[in-house]
Design an enzyme around this catalytic site. Structure first.
Site, short mmCIF file in Angstrom:
data_model
loop_
_atom_site.label_atom_id
_atom_site.label_comp_id
_atom_site.label_asym_id
_atom_site.label_seq_id
_atom_site.Cartn_x
_atom_site.Cartn_y
_atom_site.Cartn_z
N HIS A 158 23.64 33.80 32.52
CA HIS A 158 23.07 33.72 33.87
C HIS A 158 21.60 34.14 33.83
O HIS A 158 21.15 34.75 32.87
CB HIS A 158 23.82 34.63 34.85
CG HIS A 158 25.13 34.07 35.32
ND1 HIS A 158 26.30 34.26 34.61
CD2 HIS A 158 25.45 33.31 36.40
CE1 HIS A 158 27.29 33.64 35.25
NE2 HIS A 158 26.80 33.05 36.33
N LYS A 162 20.66 38.59 37.78
CA LYS A 162 22.08 38.82 38.12
C LYS A 162 22.45 40.28 37.93
O LYS A 162 22.13 40.88 36.90
CB LYS A 162 22.98 37.91 37.29
CG LYS A 162 24.44 38.03 37.71
CD LYS A 162 25.29 36.90 37.18
CE LYS A 162 26.74 37.05 37.57
NZ LYS A 162 26.97 37.03 39.01
P1 NAD Z 1 20.38 37.43 45.92
O1 NAD Z 1 20.06 38.83 45.52
O2 NAD Z 1 19.34 36.37 45.70
O3 NAD Z 1 20.79 37.39 47.46
C1 NAD Z 1 21.59 38.35 48.10
C2 NAD Z 1 21.05 38.51 49.52
O4 NAD Z 1 21.96 39.32 50.27
C3 NAD Z 1 19.68 39.22 49.56
O5 NAD Z 1 18.76 38.46 50.34
C4 NAD Z 1 20.00 40.56 50.21
O6 NAD Z 1 18.92 41.09 50.97
C5 NAD Z 1 21.19 40.17 51.08
N1 NAD Z 1 21.96 41.33 51.53
C6 NAD Z 1 22.38 42.40 50.79
N2 NAD Z 1 22.99 43.30 51.59
C7 NAD Z 1 22.96 42.78 52.85
C8 NAD Z 1 23.41 43.25 54.13
N3 NAD Z 1 24.02 44.45 54.26
N4 NAD Z 1 23.21 42.46 55.22
C9 NAD Z 1 22.60 41.26 55.10
N5 NAD Z 1 22.12 40.78 53.93
C10 NAD Z 1 22.32 41.53 52.82
O7 NAD Z 1 21.71 37.06 45.15
P2 NAD Z 1 22.35 35.60 44.92
O8 NAD Z 1 21.95 35.09 43.58
O9 NAD Z 1 22.14 34.76 46.13
O10 NAD Z 1 23.90 36.00 44.78
C11 NAD Z 1 24.58 36.70 45.82
C12 NAD Z 1 26.02 36.98 45.39
O11 NAD Z 1 26.73 35.75 45.24
C13 NAD Z 1 26.14 37.70 44.02
O12 NAD Z 1 27.24 38.58 44.08
C14 NAD Z 1 26.41 36.54 43.07
O13 NAD Z 1 27.07 36.94 41.89
C15 NAD Z 1 27.30 35.69 43.93
N6 NAD Z 1 27.43 34.28 43.54
C16 NAD Z 1 28.67 33.75 43.67
C17 NAD Z 1 28.86 32.41 43.42
C18 NAD Z 1 30.23 31.82 43.68
O14 NAD Z 1 30.41 30.60 43.52
N7 NAD Z 1 31.20 32.64 44.11
C19 NAD Z 1 27.81 31.60 43.00
C20 NAD Z 1 26.54 32.17 42.88
C21 NAD Z 1 26.36 33.53 43.16
#
Ligand code: NAD
Length: 269
Positions: A158, A162
């Site tokens: 990744h 991450k």
């Molecule tokens: P990222 O850090 O780019 O985005 C996360 C966002 O959530 C940030 O903007 C942050 O400010 C916000 N956030 C955190 N706490 C918050 C709160 N209390 N209220 C509102 N917003 C809040 O991360 P990302 O790359 O977008 O990934 C996010 C999550 O999704 C990770 O856990 C990642 O592993 C997961 N993910 C899952 C899949 C899937 O298919 N299940 C795919 C990609 C990523």
């Protein structure tokens, strides 16, 4: 006229949040009604088409989840474990389908979703793509067909931002392999969460994580025996696959009985 569900996206400024906004906005099967970011995040005005475009589109832009959830039928949540737990309680209160893409949740945090799932539909998956969910099924089948001469290693890569390792997808694959092999699932996921491990004993499952550059998500399941190897591989090159799966889950959950579901349920695999 069929009802078009209203969707709220949490973590709107994130990598997945931005992709989800585009996916839901482009869809004619759902309406974007709200976006939520954490307070103190310097997002207002920063993300073109979110904060600034929000008002024009009639979308609620807020750091108060309940304000947004109250107008929606589904919440799509790719944020962080603590935030997801808070959103689960509020989404249940608003009777929204809660689609959880957030990974890195501990067993205690996963167990803490149970009260919310008594009142609302929760769809949670470490990977929302069709391809990976198919890979999970294939992994289970191959592991069941092979004996312990084959070591099983899950290797994932990744981008360097991450937070968790091994990835939620790697754990899903490890658990599927364990199920196929008939060994303890809990032991596999605990070992994974404790860190990256190479398999230490025959029949065990090892996890390896690579973090670098802008890799969207790569997963290999290696079955290696003396004289031969099988590799099952999924390469994600575009986050849109996760966003499309999450939207599909939000639509699928409408009208379903409260409870916890995953993408295998949604995709009928
Ligand atoms: P990222 O850090 O780019 O985005 C996360 C966002 O959530 C940030 O903007 C942050 O400010 C916000 N956030 C955190 N706490 C918050 C709160 N209390 N209220 C509102 N917003 C809040 O991360 P990302 O790359 O977008 O990934 C996010 C999550 O999704 C990770 O856990 C990642 O592993 C997961 N993910 C899952 C899949 C899937 O298919 N299940 C795919 C990609 C990523």
């Amino acid at each position: 006229m069929t009802h078009i569900p209203g969707i709220v996206i949490t973590g709107a400024s994130g990598r997945m949040g931005q992709m989800l906004i585009k996916t839901v906005t482009d869809s004619d099967q759902a309406r974007l009604v709200g976006v939520v970011e954490r307070s103190g995040h310097d997002w207002i005005g920063q993300d073109v088409g979110v904060a600034m475009g929000g008002a024009a589109l009639g979308v609620t832009v807020t750091d108060d989840p309940l304000e947004a959830f109250a107008q929606a039928q589904a919440v799509i949540d790719f944020t962080a474990p603590e935030a997801t737990l808070e959103f689960a309680a509020l989404a249940a209160q608003a009777r929204c389908v809660h689609v959880i893409g957030t990974t890195g949740m501990s067993d205690e945090q996963i167990a803490a979703l149970e009260p919310a799932s008594r009142h609302a539909v929760i769809v949670r998956a470490g990977n929302m793509s069709l391809g990976v969910n198919l890979l999970v099924q294939l992994t289970k089948k191959v592991a069941a067909a092979l004996d312990e001469d084959f070591d099983i290693e899950v290797i994932e890569g990744h981008h360097h931002h991450k937070v968790d390792a091994p990835s939620g997808t790697a754990l899903m694959l490890g658990e599927a392999a364990a199920e196929g092999r008939g060994i303890d699932l809990a032991e596999v996921s605990d070992r994974g969460r404790d860190g990256i491990t190479g398999a230490r004993k025959r029949g065990d499952i090892g996890f390896h994580a690579i973090r670098g550059g802008d890799i969207v998500g790569e997963h290999d399941v290696l079955f290696a025996a003396p004289g031969e190897r099988i590799v099952l591989r999924h390469l994600a090159t575009d986050r849109a696959i996760f966003a499309r799966g999450a939207l599909k889950a939000a639509l699928w959950g409408q009208g379903k009985s409260p409870g916890q579901y995953d993408m295998v349920d949604v995709l009928g695999l």
